[in-house]
Design an enzyme around this catalytic site. Structure first.
Site, mmCIF file in Angstrom:
data_model
loop_
_atom_site.group_PDB
_atom_site.id
_atom_site.type_symbol
_atom_site.label_atom_id
_atom_site.label_comp_id
_atom_site.label_asym_id
_atom_site.label_seq_id
_atom_site.Cartn_x
_atom_site.Cartn_y
_atom_site.Cartn_z
ATOM 1 N N GLY A 12 34.541 47.563 31.850
ATOM 2 C CA GLY A 12 35.719 48.413 31.799
ATOM 3 C C GLY A 12 35.675 49.633 32.689
ATOM 4 C CG ASN A 101 43.656 40.157 38.740
ATOM 5 O OD1 ASN A 101 42.966 40.716 37.901
ATOM 6 N ND2 ASN A 101 43.153 39.291 39.600
ATOM 7 C CG HIS A 103 40.026 38.849 43.852
ATOM 8 N ND1 HIS A 103 39.515 38.068 42.842
ATOM 9 C CD2 HIS A 103 39.400 38.462 44.985
ATOM 10 C CE1 HIS A 103 38.618 37.229 43.360
ATOM 11 N NE2 HIS A 103 38.533 37.463 44.654
ATOM 12 C CG ASP A 144 41.910 35.404 42.331
ATOM 13 O OD1 ASP A 144 42.231 36.345 41.598
ATOM 14 O OD2 ASP A 144 40.776 34.892 42.316
#
Length: 189
Positions: A12, A101, A103, A144
């Site tokens: 986290g 998201n 990556h 992705d």
């Protein structure tokens, strides 16, 4: 007030960074941290800031329980910050272009199923890349492959290990991820 819901699976560091970034922002609130890992240290980080958490399993994610909990919170943006499971089509359909998201590579290189965390950085090192970076993208039903929102590169020709690459990539993540979240929330209605 805009509401952000975070999903994570591990330590986290991005979650804590995002929480700290918005801690004193009256217009954006972190409404929860959801995780698939009951032992993830992200839970400790959320507790430190009094952010509500939810721990769930694969069945609860795929069969609608998590969607019901997400719906209760009515987030303006769902942020995957180190969340390793494939996100379910039901949540994606309910929140189109509202799930993002990050990556730890320059997609489309080094993405897809199984490419996360240290695996990405080791592969980048093994392939003798001169640069890597981050990609922030919308989440779709494939790992992705969602539309890119932001990419940032960093030179890594001086890195001798995957750990050194991690340090450089995390600096990019911590600088840019909260800024992009803020930009998305303040430019979209």
């Amino acid at each position: 007030m805009k509401k952000v819901l975070l999903f994570a699976s591990g330590t986290g560091s991005n979650v804590e960074n995002i929480i700290q970034y918005f801690e004193n922002n009256p217009d954006i609130i972190i409404v929860g941290v959801f995780t698939n890992n009951a032992h993830a240290t992200v839970l400790d980080k959320a507790a430190k800031y009094n952010i509500p958490t939810l721990i769930f399993n694969k069945e609860e994610l795929s069969e609608g329980f998590v969607l019901s909990k997400v719906s209760e919170l009515q987030p303006d943006l769902i942020v995957l910050a180190g969340f390793l499971w494939k996100f379910p089509a039901g949540i994606i359909a309910k929140y189109p272009n509202r799930i993002i998201n990050i990556h730890p590579a320059l997609l489309p290189k080094y993405g897809g199923k199984g490419m996360y965390g240290m695996k990405v950085h080791q592969t980048v090192l093994d392939n003798k890349e001169k640069e890597t970076g981050i990609t922030i993208h919308y989440v779709n039903e494939h790992y992705d492959e969602g539309e890119f929102i932001f990419q940032q590169k960093v030179a890594i020709d001086d890195c001798a290990s995957a750990d050194e690459i991690v340090t450089k990539v995390q600096e990019l993540e911590h600088k840019h991820f909260p800024e992009i979240i803020e930009k998305l929330l303040t430019t979209n209605t």
